[in-house]
Scaffold this motif. Structure first.
Motif, PDB file in Angstrom:
ATOM      1  N   GLY A  66       0.823  -1.199   0.000  1.00 25.26           N
ATOM      2  CA  GLY A  66       0.000   0.000   0.000  1.00 25.26           C
ATOM      3  C   GLY A  66       0.856   1.246   0.000  1.00 25.26           C
ATOM      4  O   GLY A  66       2.049   1.196   0.333  1.00 25.26           O
ATOM      5  N   PHE A  67       0.255   2.370  -0.379  1.00 28.35           N
ATOM      6  CA  PHE A  67       0.930   3.670  -0.354  1.00 28.35           C
ATOM      7  C   PHE A  67       0.398   4.483   0.813  1.00 28.35           C
ATOM      8  O   PHE A  67      -0.806   4.468   1.100  1.00 28.35           O
ATOM      9  N   TYR A  99      -3.402   4.978   1.983  1.00 34.58           N
ATOM     10  CA  TYR A  99      -3.684   5.452   3.335  1.00 34.58           C
ATOM     11  C   TYR A  99      -3.332   6.935   3.443  1.00 34.58           C
ATOM     12  O   TYR A  99      -2.197   7.337   3.169  1.00 34.58           O
ATOM     13  N   LEU A 100      -4.309   7.738   3.821  1.00 33.75           N
ATOM     14  CA  LEU A 100      -4.068   9.145   4.134  1.00 33.75           C
ATOM     15  C   LEU A 100      -4.176   9.287   5.641  1.00 33.75           C
ATOM     16  O   LEU A 100      -5.242   9.071   6.224  1.00 33.75           O
ATOM     17  N   HIS A 125      -8.182   4.490   2.567  1.00 34.57           N
ATOM     18  CA  HIS A 125      -8.313   4.405   4.018  1.00 34.57           C
ATOM     19  C   HIS A 125      -7.935   5.754   4.635  1.00 34.57           C
ATOM     20  O   HIS A 125      -6.809   6.235   4.448  1.00 34.57           O
ATOM     21  N   TYR A 126      -8.867   6.325   5.357  1.00 34.85           N
ATOM     22  CA  TYR A 126      -8.651   7.615   6.017  1.00 34.85           C
ATOM     23  C   TYR A 126      -8.347   7.343   7.478  1.00 34.85           C
ATOM     24  O   TYR A 126      -9.209   6.915   8.246  1.00 34.85           O
ATOM     25  N   VAL A 127      -7.094   7.555   7.874  1.00 30.07           N
ATOM     26  CA  VAL A 127      -6.632   7.208   9.218  1.00 30.07           C
ATOM     27  C   VAL A 127      -6.392   8.485  10.013  1.00 30.07           C
ATOM     28  O   VAL A 127      -5.634   9.361   9.591  1.00 30.07           O
ATOM     29  N   PHE A 162       3.563   1.299  10.357  1.00 31.31           N
ATOM     30  CA  PHE A 162       2.961  -0.013  10.583  1.00 31.31           C
ATOM     31  C   PHE A 162       2.138  -0.047  11.878  1.00 31.31           C
ATOM     32  O   PHE A 162       1.303  -0.933  12.052  1.00 31.31           O
ATOM     33  N   GLU A 163       2.381   0.903  12.769  1.00 26.76           N
ATOM     34  CA  GLU A 163       1.525   1.017  13.950  1.00 26.76           C
ATOM     35  C   GLU A 163       0.198   1.665  13.572  1.00 26.76           C
ATOM     36  O   GLU A 163      -0.849   1.336  14.136  1.00 26.76           O
ATOM     37  N   LEU A 164       0.236   2.577  12.626  1.00 25.77           N
ATOM     38  CA  LEU A 164      -0.971   3.270  12.179  1.00 25.77           C
ATOM     39  C   LEU A 164      -1.759   2.440  11.180  1.00 25.77           C
ATOM     40  O   LEU A 164      -2.982   2.553  11.099  1.00 25.77           O
ATOM     41  N   ILE A 165      -1.051   1.619  10.417  1.00 24.78           N
ATOM     42  CA  ILE A 165      -1.693   0.731   9.440  1.00 24.78           C
ATOM     43  C   ILE A 165      -1.569  -0.686   9.986  1.00 24.78           C
ATOM     44  O   ILE A 165      -0.577  -1.384   9.755  1.00 24.78           O
TER      45      ILE A 165
END
Length: 413
Positions: A66-67, A99-100, A125-127, A162-165
């Protein structure tokens, strides 16, 4: 609004506001002066011309990859993160996970980003992170950081992707700065799937800078690829160094950790070379010295000594993602990403357009280039580069987080 009243009601808050106002005037005037004194000899019509950037005919993705884009602090007050995502999907043809990540939830419209980019809705995916990078502040302990304190803190989020995703299906992440536009079909797919061995190079950067002896001099952290498992140790050490707040940039922090290991390894290598010499080996150390011994009598101990004498691997050794092999360290044509040069007709996969290039060429000349994309993100006629009157607010030191709304700087002037 309550936070704003509390801030202004505090004597220290009022003094801070006065200082910020005075500095704002100074920086704005300096910005205007620099913009009015840029090199006007660069012709925006040459050599790239007016030809439109072609959209990708086919869309694809890499399974498990993913980007990721970070819109933290003042970065959320710009429109270039959605523009970068739009270019990734439309012009490189990426239809995989994107992922933003932001700390300002109300600053973006996910549905609009999906509509402009053409991404499958389930792939965007809006994080939103609980951390806040939009409160300004000054680092008195490290004056060279100064008002960039929030900005430097936000850089550390690159090491925590990787903690956020936390989707275990995503094992590879390509990080890209928001002030980058993709220009070539399928080059994003190539970027995320190309590179040296993860075992030897835990982080793959779009390019690293080495001298002609092959010694590392710097890394570029504007775009890189990481692996959930293989990059874990390097990301942790990079994170811890940035967290100290002593380095001006993420690349500085990375190089500081790298050089620490290099110094330690020189000592280890020389000691190992000495052990090898004791077994009858002739070994060249990292300093170029030669240590030898002629009384070898045990071939097995000699082999073991030679193994131990090999250069200890630096766990921060950066890999480079290249589109070709070149022995010329000055040859940049095989890079995936490059800071834009309007006077150069070589188009890279990722054209990087930072604030410094906006200041160098001016808004109109950069806009002449960006118009070739016909980006839907800027369909309202807004310019890519921020006005000189407002650019200073985008470096992370002004307390924009106290505002009860999210202004987009490109829409103001």
């Amino acid at each position: 609004m309550k936070n704003l009243r509390s801030f202004l009601g505090n004597p220290n808050g009022k003094m801070c506001l006065i200082i910020i106002t005075a500095l704002s005037v100074f920086i704005i005037l300096s910005s205007i002066y620099s913009v009015n004194n840029i090199d006007e000899n660069i012709n925006p019509n040459s050599p790239m011309g007016n030809r439109p950037i072609p959209e990708a005919r086919n869309r694809s993705h890499i399974e498990g990859a993913g980007f990721a884009f970070l819109a933290l602090g003042a970065q959320a007050n710009q429109m270039n993160c959605p523009a970068a995502i739009e270019s990734l999907a439309r012009f490189s043809g990426w239809n995989g996970d994107v992922y933003l990540i932001t700390d300002q939830q109300y600053c973006f419209n996910p549905d609009e980003i999906v509509r402009h980019s053409g991404l499958p809705p389930e792939k965007f995916h809006y994080v939103v992170t609980d951390e806040n990078f939009n409160q300004g502040g000054y680092d008195f302990e490290h004056p060279k950081i100064g008002f960039r304190m929030a900005r430097v803190r936000s850089l550390n989020m690159k090491t925590k992707l990787f903690e956020l995703i936390n989707d275990p299906k995503i094992h590879t992440i390509a990080y890209v700065d928001c002030d980058i536009l993709f220009t070539q079909p399928q080059c994003a797919q190539e970027f995320v799937s190309t590179g040296p061995s993860w075992e030897d190079f835990p982080i793959r950067f779009s390019h690293v800078f080495r001298n002609r002896q092959g010694e590392l001099e710097d890394i570029h952290a504007g775009s890189f690829v990481i692996h959930r498992e293989h990059s874990k140790q390097a990301l942790k050490m990079w994170h811890d160094q940035i967290a100290l707040g002593t380095d001006e940039g993420d690349n500085d922090a990375y190089m500081r950790v790298y050089q620490t290991f290099e110094t330690d390894h020189r000592t280890e290598n020389k000691a190992a070379a000495g052990a090898a010499a004791g077994a009858g080996a002739t070994v060249a150390t990292t300093e170029g010295d030669s240590i030898s011994h002629s009384n070898a009598h045990d071939s097995n101990s000699l082999i073991q000594a030679q193994v131990h004498a090999k250069k200890v691997h630096n766990p921060m050794e950066p890999g480079e993602i290249s589109r070709g092999i070149s022995t010329d360290y000055t040859d940049q044509r095989n890079w995936f990403e490059k800071f834009i040069e309007l006077e150069n007709n070589h188009e890279f996969c990722m054209q990087h357009i930072p604030k410094a290039r906006c200041a160098r060429y001016g808004r109109k000349k950069i806009q002449h280039y960006v118009d070739r994309f016909h980006l839907k993100t800027y369909a309202g006629g807004h310019m890519y580069c921020t006005s000189a009157f407002l650019r200073s607010f985008l470096y992370g030191w002004a307390p924009l987080g106290y505002l009860p709304f999210c202004p987009k700087m490109e829409q103001i002037l």
